[in-house]
Design an enzyme around this catalytic site. Sequence first.
Site, short mmCIF file in Angstrom:
data_model
loop_
_atom_site.label_atom_id
_atom_site.label_comp_id
_atom_site.label_asym_id
_atom_site.label_seq_id
_atom_site.Cartn_x
_atom_site.Cartn_y
_atom_site.Cartn_z
N TYR A 33 0.75 -1.20 0.16
CA TYR A 33 -0.09 0.06 0.03
C TYR A 33 0.91 1.41 -0.12
O TYR A 33 2.01 1.07 0.29
CB TYR A 33 -0.85 0.05 1.14
CG TYR A 33 -0.28 0.36 2.44
CD1 TYR A 33 0.63 -0.43 3.33
CD2 TYR A 33 -0.65 1.50 2.97
CE1 TYR A 33 1.00 -0.32 4.34
CE2 TYR A 33 0.13 1.67 4.53
CZ TYR A 33 0.90 1.03 4.87
OH TYR A 33 1.55 1.12 6.14
N ARG A 52 8.17 4.26 -4.69
CA ARG A 52 8.16 2.92 -3.70
C ARG A 52 7.12 1.86 -3.85
O ARG A 52 7.49 0.98 -3.79
CB ARG A 52 8.11 3.75 -2.44
CG ARG A 52 8.34 2.94 -1.31
CD ARG A 52 8.23 3.30 0.18
NE ARG A 52 6.80 4.24 0.37
CZ ARG A 52 6.57 4.99 1.42
NH1 ARG A 52 7.51 5.24 2.30
NH2 ARG A 52 5.22 5.36 1.61
N ARG A 100 -8.26 -20.22 -1.56
CA ARG A 100 -7.36 -20.04 -0.64
C ARG A 100 -6.22 -21.14 -0.72
O ARG A 100 -6.71 -22.44 -0.50
CB ARG A 100 -7.88 -20.10 0.88
CG ARG A 100 -7.06 -19.68 1.74
CD ARG A 100 -7.78 -19.59 2.90
NE ARG A 100 -6.88 -19.01 4.02
CZ ARG A 100 -5.80 -19.59 4.75
NH1 ARG A 100 -5.63 -21.04 4.36
NH2 ARG A 100 -5.09 -19.01 5.67
N HIS A 102 -1.63 -21.30 -0.06
CA HIS A 102 -0.69 -20.11 0.24
C HIS A 102 0.23 -19.71 -0.99
O HIS A 102 0.44 -18.56 -1.08
CB HIS A 102 0.48 -20.69 1.52
CG HIS A 102 -0.11 -20.83 2.71
ND1 HIS A 102 -1.40 -21.59 3.08
CD2 HIS A 102 0.16 -20.26 3.94
CE1 HIS A 102 -1.70 -21.32 4.28
NE2 HIS A 102 -1.00 -20.51 4.87
N LYS A 149 6.44 -2.00 1.81
CA LYS A 149 5.42 -1.41 2.51
C LYS A 149 4.11 -2.20 2.44
O LYS A 149 3.31 -2.00 1.45
CB LYS A 149 5.03 0.27 1.95
CG LYS A 149 4.27 0.87 2.91
CD LYS A 149 4.16 2.23 2.48
CE LYS A 149 3.17 2.98 2.97
NZ LYS A 149 3.28 3.37 4.49
N GLU A 182 11.80 2.63 14.28
CA GLU A 182 10.93 3.62 13.83
C GLU A 182 9.49 3.68 14.51
O GLU A 182 9.56 2.61 15.57
CB GLU A 182 10.66 3.39 12.38
CG GLU A 182 10.00 2.23 11.90
CD GLU A 182 9.93 1.62 10.56
OE1 GLU A 182 9.73 2.72 9.63
OE2 GLU A 182 9.86 0.43 10.09
N LEU A 207 11.22 1.14 7.42
CA LEU A 207 10.71 1.52 6.16
C LEU A 207 11.19 3.05 5.69
O LEU A 207 11.36 4.10 6.34
CB LEU A 207 9.08 2.14 6.16
CG LEU A 207 8.46 2.50 4.91
CD1 LEU A 207 8.27 1.15 3.77
CD2 LEU A 207 7.14 3.06 4.90
N1 PLP Z 1 7.40 3.68 8.82
C1 PLP Z 1 6.43 3.05 8.92
C2 PLP Z 1 6.17 1.58 9.41
C3 PLP Z 1 5.26 3.66 8.33
O1 PLP Z 1 3.98 2.53 8.22
C4 PLP Z 1 5.27 4.87 7.65
C5 PLP Z 1 4.12 5.35 6.89
O2 PLP Z 1 3.17 4.92 6.70
C6 PLP Z 1 6.42 5.54 7.76
C7 PLP Z 1 7.41 4.88 8.33
C8 PLP Z 1 6.41 6.90 7.03
O3 PLP Z 1 6.50 6.61 5.74
P1 PLP Z 1 5.96 8.04 4.67
O4 PLP Z 1 6.82 9.13 5.14
O5 PLP Z 1 6.42 7.46 3.39
O6 PLP Z 1 4.42 8.06 5.10
#
Ligand code: PLP
Length: 286
Positions: A33, A52, A100, A102, A149, A182, A207
Amino acid sequence: MSRIAYVNGRYIPHALAMVHVEDRGYQFADGVYEVCEVREGRLVDKRRHLERLARSLAEIRIAPPMSNAALDVVLRETLRCNRVRDGLLYLQITRGVARREHAFPPPGTKPSLVVTVRASDRAKLEAQAETGIAVVTVSDNRWERVDIKTIGLLPNVLARQMARDRGAREAWFVDKEGMVTEGASTNAWIVVPAGAIVTRPATLGILKGITRAVVLEVAAREGLTIEERPFSVPEALKAREAFVTAATQIVMPVVEIDGRKIADGRPGPVARALRARFHAVAEIGP
Ligand code: PLP
């Protein structure tokens, strides 16, 4: 104004926007996403978000459901239908609907694409940035590929709820070495007493936030010293400032970690300046 969602080729009222029970997103969290800021009716940093997205799709081996040009039309049309001035656009692509099992579904299974838009209260976010937020720390129990993501966000959900339960807004994940990775949905930063801005390198356990990338650019333009290295919770507690970044928050000052105040417990000048200058550096689409 009723909300409209894009679901697999159709623009439909939000209340009727559904995907199949055997969508692999629903069954396996088998999808990726993006969340993009909408500002004055336009998407912020769309190019970077789409780059991304392409990387996330490639990493989990889902073929893009359409070209970037076609996707751009869908994004614009969803924005137009919703007439949102300030808010967020959410885009999700899953491996599609299949019996379904895997392993990947048969070749030719169409990925599912969903796009929604919602309004946000800019004044409320600004007010929150004026007071700052509290965070709590939680051990990082996520898989190693958090650079992708994916919609598999259960550890993030549980961490955020734990933060809520403790009266905080965000949770900071901490790795086995005691270093902050993070936030549950944000990147984490501090400003050390010597004045440098510190954030974890995006090669390791986080991320690569789009907001993070733009903030690094803003900081460089402002002539601030940047150190891309991990930092610990004790170092954060001694910092001059702390903040988080994400498309949903831009730059949000952190004034408390695990119930202990950072500096004087008020947002600091670096976070304020980065927030104020962010949109002058971000790419705001047509
Ligand atoms: N880290 C995580 C785990 C996130 O889910 C997000 C955003 O959803 C971010 C960092 C920040 O990313 P962005 O600046 O692209 O929104």
